[in-house]
Scaffold this motif. Structure first.
Motif, PDB file in Angstrom:
ATOM      1  N   LYS A 183      -0.326  -0.756  -8.287  1.00 50.05           N
ATOM      2  CA  LYS A 183      -0.832   0.594  -8.039  1.00 50.05           C
ATOM      3  C   LYS A 183      -1.999   0.972  -8.933  1.00 50.05           C
ATOM      4  O   LYS A 183      -2.282   2.153  -9.131  1.00 50.05           O
ATOM      5  N   ALA A 184      -2.721  -0.021  -9.427  1.00 50.53           N
ATOM      6  CA  ALA A 184      -3.895   0.266 -10.254  1.00 50.53           C
ATOM      7  C   ALA A 184      -4.981   0.943  -9.434  1.00 50.53           C
ATOM      8  O   ALA A 184      -5.897   1.549  -9.988  1.00 50.53           O
ATOM      9  N   SER A 185      -4.912   0.852  -8.109  1.00 51.27           N
ATOM     10  CA  SER A 185      -5.891   1.479  -7.229  1.00 51.27           C
ATOM     11  C   SER A 185      -5.233   2.595  -6.434  1.00 51.27           C
ATOM     12  O   SER A 185      -4.053   2.511  -6.067  1.00 51.27           O
ATOM     13  N   ASP A 186      -6.011   3.668  -6.149  1.00 44.95           N
ATOM     14  CA  ASP A 186      -5.464   4.762  -5.346  1.00 44.95           C
ATOM     15  C   ASP A 186      -5.407   4.395  -3.864  1.00 44.95           C
ATOM     16  O   ASP A 186      -4.994   5.203  -3.029  1.00 44.95           O
ATOM     17  N   ALA A 187      -5.815   3.178  -3.523  1.00 43.12           N
ATOM     18  CA  ALA A 187      -5.722   2.708  -2.140  1.00 43.12           C
ATOM     19  C   ALA A 187      -4.351   2.122  -1.827  1.00 43.12           C
ATOM     20  O   ALA A 187      -4.101   1.709  -0.701  1.00 43.12           O
ATOM     21  N   VAL A 188      -3.451   2.087  -2.811  1.00 42.01           N
ATOM     22  CA  VAL A 188      -2.127   1.478  -2.638  1.00 42.01           C
ATOM     23  C   VAL A 188      -1.074   2.545  -2.358  1.00 42.01           C
ATOM     24  O   VAL A 188      -1.045   3.588  -3.013  1.00 42.01           O
ATOM     25  N   ARG A 189      -0.222   2.266  -1.375  1.00 47.86           N
ATOM     26  CA  ARG A 189       0.902   3.147  -1.050  1.00 47.86           C
ATOM     27  C   ARG A 189       2.179   2.317  -1.033  1.00 47.86           C
ATOM     28  O   ARG A 189       2.233   1.261  -0.403  1.00 47.86           O
ATOM     29  N   VAL A 190       3.205   2.786  -1.723  1.00 50.41           N
ATOM     30  CA  VAL A 190       4.489   2.078  -1.781  1.00 50.41           C
ATOM     31  C   VAL A 190       5.455   2.734  -0.795  1.00 50.41           C
ATOM     32  O   VAL A 190       5.561   3.950  -0.734  1.00 50.41           O
ATOM     33  N   GLN A 191       6.125   1.890   0.004  1.00 51.91           N
ATOM     34  CA  GLN A 191       7.112   2.434   0.923  1.00 51.91           C
ATOM     35  C   GLN A 191       8.375   1.574   0.910  1.00 51.91           C
ATOM     36  O   GLN A 191       8.353   0.411   0.512  1.00 51.91           O
ATOM     37  N   ARG A 192       9.449   2.162   1.358  1.00 49.92           N
ATOM     38  CA  ARG A 192      10.754   1.500   1.348  1.00 49.92           C
ATOM     39  C   ARG A 192      10.842   0.459   2.453  1.00 49.92           C
ATOM     40  O   ARG A 192      10.460   0.702   3.604  1.00 49.92           O
TER      41      ARG A 192
END
Length: 400
Positions: A183-192
């Motif tokens: 998540k060093a970039s704001d282009a990353v999204r974490v989902q379940r």
């Protein structure tokens, strides 16, 4: 890198049962299943079978299925025509099933206005495809340290993000550390993640398209027929089906030929079998059922949002939608595979290696997934173009 080349060797044939029929006539390497190229009547029946499968799996009436397929074909052509002119502003494209039209993401509002003036739906986003691809590649560099709870990551044009999926049941300190780096970039999204993916080889006590595994035999599915520059005959399948080398055996118990190459790891999931049975005929077709086949006419890649269907020796013929391209999948135990395509088509153990098609276009070979064809799930395939290029092969097709 998990690419292996095997020397040819004599292996005792393993007797196969009818339940082990490999799932593709495109590379039928057993005389009992070899058949002539489809006639127009057979091809028409195959198109009807695809429509039936799409109606069942996408829960659409017949007229809506036909409209959707026509829309996908038109959208793919428009996307190809417009993509190059967008330069660094391009942020991905997809087929919108609700409107039946393509949607193109761009970072430049002027480009969005230009696209809309031509009748193409466009949306202005923050991150270009170049940025998203670089972000995913950066996470790929962390793959060696990926815990099993992180099941995969991929670029999702619709949300303009790189999605990282995590199984909450397995989260631990290693997972937290990995996500911090991802998540060093704001282009990353974490989902379940709803379930952990697995390779779809099925270990059985007797054998069918055969390769040794864990002291026993395992069953996979034939992918696509191909030839080399010298006219040699081959078929493609999943790399995790060919890691052990040995000899592939058909449904009738006869030897198809030796397993000669295998890749299963960061470079992909594809393997090669040489077809040395003199009576085998390579067919440009995919099994829809025991009576009908889907002709293979080419290998143009389908876009995100497009319908896709797959054939396998366990679950048969099922369809779904392409959700993402170039996904990195963590199968656990250090097996992390890059470059897979994510779909909603269901699959089950033993379907590995079987073909994915969109219309008559070959898309790839089943790698793995989660769920089953009773409850549904997610299935990944290895794009066929990469395997053909790597092995220097030409896909066997029935022409335009």
């Amino acid at each position: 890198m998990s690419r292996h080349r095997y020397r040819r060797k004599v292996v005792i044939p393993i007797i196969c049962t009818a339940a082990a029929v490999t799932g593709l006539a495109a590379a039928i390497a057993v005389p009992a299943l070899a058949r002539p190229a489809p006639t127009p009547a057979v091809a028409a029946a195959a198109r009807g079978d695809v429509l039936d499968a799409l109606q069942r799996d996408l829960r659409l009436p017949p007229d809506k299925v036909k409209q959707r397929l026509a829309g996908e074909t038109s959208a793919a052509q428009r996307i190809r025509e417009l993509r190059q002119g967008l330069g660094d502003s391009y942020a991905g494209a997809w087929f919108d099933a609700a409107t039946g039209k393509p949607v193109i993401g761009v970072t430049d509002p002027r480009q969005a206005a230009r696209l809309r003036s031509t009748g193409i739906e466009s949306t202005v986003v923050t991150h270009s495809m170049t940025t998203l691809a670089a972000t995913k590649n950066r996470i790929d560099q962390l793959a060696a340290n990926a815990p099993d709870a992180v099941t995969g990551w991929y670029v999702e044009p619709k949300s303009n993000a790189v999605v990282v999926e995590v199984d909450p049941a397995g989260q631990d300190a290693r997972t937290t550390q990995f996500l911090k780096g991802a998540k060093a970039s704001d282009a990353v999204r974490v989902q379940r993640a709803t379930a952990r993916p697995r390779p779809l080889a099925d270990i059985v006590g007797g054998a069918p398209f055969t390769f040794a595994a864990g002291g026993g035999q395992a069953r996979c599915s034939i992918g696509f027929a191909a030839t080399d520059s010298g006219g040699g005959k081959h078929f493609l399948t999943a790399g995790h089906c060919t890691e052990a080398g040995g000899t592939a055996v058909g449904a009738d118990g006869g030897e198809i030929g030796p397993i000669t190459q295998s890749t299963f790891g960061r470079d992909g999931d594809f393997g090669l079998v040489d077809v040395t049975d003199p009576d085998a005929r390579l067919q440009p077709a995919v099994l829809r059922s025991r009576q009908t086949v889907i002709p293979v006419t080419g290998s143009s890649p389908a876009d995100v949002g497009s319908t896709v269907c797959r054939s396998g020796s366990t679950s048969g013929f099922h369809c779904g939608e392409i959700q993402a391209l170039n996904q990195t999948v963590n199968y656990g135990n250090g097996k992390i595979v890059r470059g897979l395509t994510r779909t909603t088509a269901c699959a089950e153990g033993g379907d590995s290696g079987g073909p994915f098609v969109s219309g008559g276009q070959a898309q790839g070979m089943t790698s793995g997934g989660s769920g089953d064809c009773a409850s549904g799930g997610v299935t990944f395939f290895q794009p066929v173009g990469e395997a053909l290029q790597q092995f220097g092969l030409t896909l066997v097709t029935s022409g335009p």
